[in-house]
Design a protein around this motif. Structure first.
Motif, PDB file in Angstrom:
ATOM      1  N   ASN A  93       8.677   0.804  -8.278  1.00 62.97           N
ATOM      2  CA  ASN A  93       8.236  -0.013  -7.152  1.00 62.97           C
ATOM      3  C   ASN A  93       8.989   0.324  -5.873  1.00 62.97           C
ATOM      4  N   GLN A  94      10.212   0.789  -6.008  1.00 61.10           N
ATOM      5  CA  GLN A  94      10.938   1.259  -4.836  1.00 61.10           C
ATOM      6  C   GLN A  94      10.213   2.456  -4.223  1.00 61.10           C
ATOM      7  N   LYS A  95       9.616   3.283  -5.080  1.00 63.02           N
ATOM      8  CA  LYS A  95       8.869   4.426  -4.578  1.00 63.02           C
ATOM      9  C   LYS A  95       7.624   3.980  -3.812  1.00 63.02           C
ATOM     10  N   LEU A  96       7.059   2.839  -4.193  1.00 63.18           N
ATOM     11  CA  LEU A  96       5.909   2.325  -3.462  1.00 63.18           C
ATOM     12  C   LEU A  96       6.317   1.624  -2.184  1.00 63.18           C
ATOM     13  N   LEU A  97       7.475   0.972  -2.208  1.00 66.53           N
ATOM     14  CA  LEU A  97       7.966   0.355  -0.973  1.00 66.53           C
ATOM     15  C   LEU A  97       8.260   1.410   0.081  1.00 66.53           C
ATOM     16  N   PHE A  98       8.699   2.586  -0.379  1.00 68.08           N
ATOM     17  CA  PHE A  98       8.927   3.722   0.507  1.00 68.08           C
ATOM     18  C   PHE A  98       8.166   4.913  -0.073  1.00 68.08           C
ATOM     19  N   PRO A  99       6.822   4.950   0.131  1.00 66.32           N
ATOM     20  CA  PRO A  99       5.969   5.915  -0.561  1.00 66.32           C
ATOM     21  C   PRO A  99       6.261   7.345  -0.139  1.00 66.32           C
ATOM     22  N   PHE A 100       5.986   8.266  -1.042  1.00 62.44           N
ATOM     23  CA  PHE A 100       6.121   9.682  -0.746  1.00 62.44           C
ATOM     24  C   PHE A 100       5.119  10.466  -1.564  1.00 62.44           C
ATOM     25  N   GLN A 158       0.841  -1.185   0.000  1.00 67.40           N
ATOM     26  CA  GLN A 158       0.000   0.000   0.000  1.00 67.40           C
ATOM     27  C   GLN A 158       0.883   1.244   0.000  1.00 67.40           C
ATOM     28  N   ASN A 159       0.325   2.333   0.451  1.00 68.57           N
ATOM     29  CA  ASN A 159       1.051   3.598   0.428  1.00 68.57           C
ATOM     30  C   ASN A 159       0.864   4.306   1.773  1.00 68.57           C
ATOM     31  N   PRO A 160       1.357   3.716   2.865  1.00 72.89           N
ATOM     32  CA  PRO A 160       1.079   4.278   4.191  1.00 72.89           C
ATOM     33  C   PRO A 160       1.624   5.684   4.399  1.00 72.89           C
ATOM     34  N   PHE A 161       2.768   6.007   3.798  1.00 71.50           N
ATOM     35  CA  PHE A 161       3.296   7.365   3.928  1.00 71.50           C
ATOM     36  C   PHE A 161       2.299   8.369   3.350  1.00 71.50           C
ATOM     37  N   ASN A 162       1.797   8.084   2.162  1.00 71.79           N
ATOM     38  CA  ASN A 162       0.809   8.961   1.544  1.00 71.79           C
ATOM     39  C   ASN A 162      -0.469   9.031   2.368  1.00 71.79           C
ATOM     40  N   ASN A 163      -0.873   7.895   2.948  1.00 73.54           N
ATOM     41  CA  ASN A 163      -2.066   7.902   3.791  1.00 73.54           C
ATOM     42  C   ASN A 163      -1.935   8.950   4.898  1.00 73.54           C
ATOM     43  N   GLY A 164      -0.794   8.919   5.599  1.00 76.14           N
ATOM     44  CA  GLY A 164      -0.583   9.853   6.693  1.00 76.14           C
ATOM     45  C   GLY A 164      -0.486  11.287   6.224  1.00 76.14           C
ATOM     46  N   TYR A 165       0.304  11.503   5.175  1.00 74.10           N
ATOM     47  CA  TYR A 165       0.509  12.853   4.664  1.00 74.10           C
ATOM     48  C   TYR A 165      -0.801  13.460   4.164  1.00 74.10           C
ATOM     49  N   LEU A 166      -1.504  12.732   3.319  1.00 71.73           N
ATOM     50  CA  LEU A 166      -2.709  13.266   2.706  1.00 71.73           C
ATOM     51  C   LEU A 166      -3.843  13.427   3.703  1.00 71.73           C
ATOM     52  N   ALA A 167      -3.898  12.571   4.717  1.00 71.53           N
ATOM     53  CA  ALA A 167      -4.932  12.726   5.747  1.00 71.53           C
ATOM     54  C   ALA A 167      -4.770  14.058   6.474  1.00 71.53           C
ATOM     55  N   VAL A 168      -3.525  14.424   6.795  1.00 69.64           N
ATOM     56  CA  VAL A 168      -3.280  15.720   7.429  1.00 69.64           C
ATOM     57  C   VAL A 168      -3.616  16.848   6.459  1.00 69.64           C
ATOM     58  N   GLN A 169      -3.210  16.711   5.226  1.00 73.08           N
ATOM     59  CA  GLN A 169      -3.498  17.741   4.226  1.00 73.08           C
ATOM     60  C   GLN A 169      -5.011  17.952   4.074  1.00 73.08           C
ATOM     61  N   LEU A 170      -5.772  16.847   4.038  1.00 69.68           N
ATOM     62  CA  LEU A 170      -7.229  16.959   3.923  1.00 69.68           C
ATOM     63  C   LEU A 170      -7.841  17.598   5.166  1.00 69.68           C
ATOM     64  N   ALA A 171      -7.281  17.275   6.339  1.00 65.71           N
ATOM     65  CA  ALA A 171      -7.760  17.898   7.572  1.00 65.71           C
ATOM     66  C   ALA A 171      -7.560  19.410   7.529  1.00 65.71           C
TER      67      ALA A 171
END
Length: 327
Positions: free
Chosen positions: A318-325, A275-288
């Motif tokens: 795929n390296q970008k997905l392993l360490f999402p940004f 998945q993309n957990p880094f993006n999950n955290g980042y975008l959740a704050v951005q949406l807030a």
């Protein structure tokens, strides 16, 4: 492809992580840092695990950019739903400016989520949805689609006449249910594929190991197992390795903790849906922040998933997905 030296792969991935983190500085067009600090509480399913550490990392980057004070809260165990409800209530009482919630149970967290909205606290749902119409936005994986990807790969590995087991995590969690549903619907296309067992490990590695032993003993003809989250994946993979069934029982997992990536290299795991957990955290704050600023937010943001195996894990994309940004 020959198996790569573990130290070489780990070294390459760490370099990718450093590059990824250095790229996480772009703001959403039209969205700027808040004039005064705002308090955002992020309430997730449990207080440990690589997945949640990466979510937290993404949230911290966004919090720094947007002048947000982020507070992380979580029960010790993912199945401690009462504690998660208490934590949301605590955030309401402490008058958090916004709440980001990864709900451990789709239905049981609905009432307290509605209560937050009643007190005009915007709620962003992240990773796992909650049965509340008052949520501003959901950010996370399309879990049904991810379950289908896992099924497609596992059936390709086992063949179309197979006996397959499912190691799920917490029954009632929306993402757990959707992954299982996607997996089952895809498997139903093949008359020769039988789902012989579905277990729930409560996101506990020891329980996942115990249930894996039980599943294999009960179904000696087992062709493959799918494990539907990080903790289930680690426990199932370690037990398969311990019992000497590596490569005999095909295994497709979820997420990319270090242990799963090691066992992928060793052939115990044949593929993992990341998945993309880094993006999950980042975008959740951005949406807030958008919600606090009165800016309209999308109903859903899909942060995507992808099947990674030994052949494609070092591809740059795929390296970008392993360490999402965040782009």
């Amino acid at each position: 492809m020959t198996r790569l030296d573990r130290k070489t792969i780990v070294g390459v991935l760490l370099i990718c992580l450093a590059a990824a983190l250095s790229a996480c500085t772009g703001e959403e067009p039209g969205l700027h840092a808040l004039d005064k600090p705002r308090n955002v509480d992020m309430i997730v399913k449990m207080d440990h695990g690589d997945f949640w550490k990466t979510v937290k990392m993404g949230a911290e980057v966004a919090a720094k950019e947007y002048n947000v004070t982020i507070t992380f809260k979580a029960p010790r165990s993912e199945n401690d739903i009462d504690e998660q409800i208490r934590l949301v209530d605590e955030s309401i009482q402490n008058q958090a400016d916004a709440i980001i919630l990864s709900a451990s149970d789709y239905m049981k967290l609905a009432q307290v989520t509605d209560r937050a909205a009643y007190y005009k606290i915007p709620v962003i749902s992240m990773d796992s949805e909650v049965a509340s119409a008052r949520v501003k936005s959901f950010v996370g994986t399309n879990n049904y689609e991810a379950g289908q990807k896992a099924a497609e790969r596992l059936i390709k590995l086992t063949g179309e006449n197979a006996r397959i087991g499912v190691m799920n995590f917490v029954q009632g969690a929306k993402n757990a249910d959707e992954r299982e549903e996607g997996f089952m619907d895809y498997a139903a296309r093949f008359p020769g594929v039988e789902i012989v067992d579905v277990e729930y490990c409560q996101s506990d590695e020891a329980e996942a190991r115990r249930l894996t032993r039980k599943m294999i003993a009960k179904h000696p003809e087992l062709s493959g197992i799918v494990a539907l989250n990080e903790v289930a994946s680690i426990g199932t993979a370690e037990e398969i390795q311990k019992l000497g069934y590596g490569e005999k029982i095909k295994l497709v997992t979820f997420d990319s903790p270090a242990k799963v990536m090691e066992l992928l290299q060793e052939g115990v795991v044949q593929g993992t849906v990341i998945q993309n957990p880094f993006n999950n955290g980042y975008l959740a704050v951005q949406l807030a922040v958008q919600a606090l600023e009165g800016i309209e937010v999308p109903e859903r943001v899909d942060t995507r998933s992808k099947l990674i195996d030994l052949d494609n894990m070092l591809w740059p994309e795929n390296q970008k997905l392993l360490f999402p940004f965040v782009k």
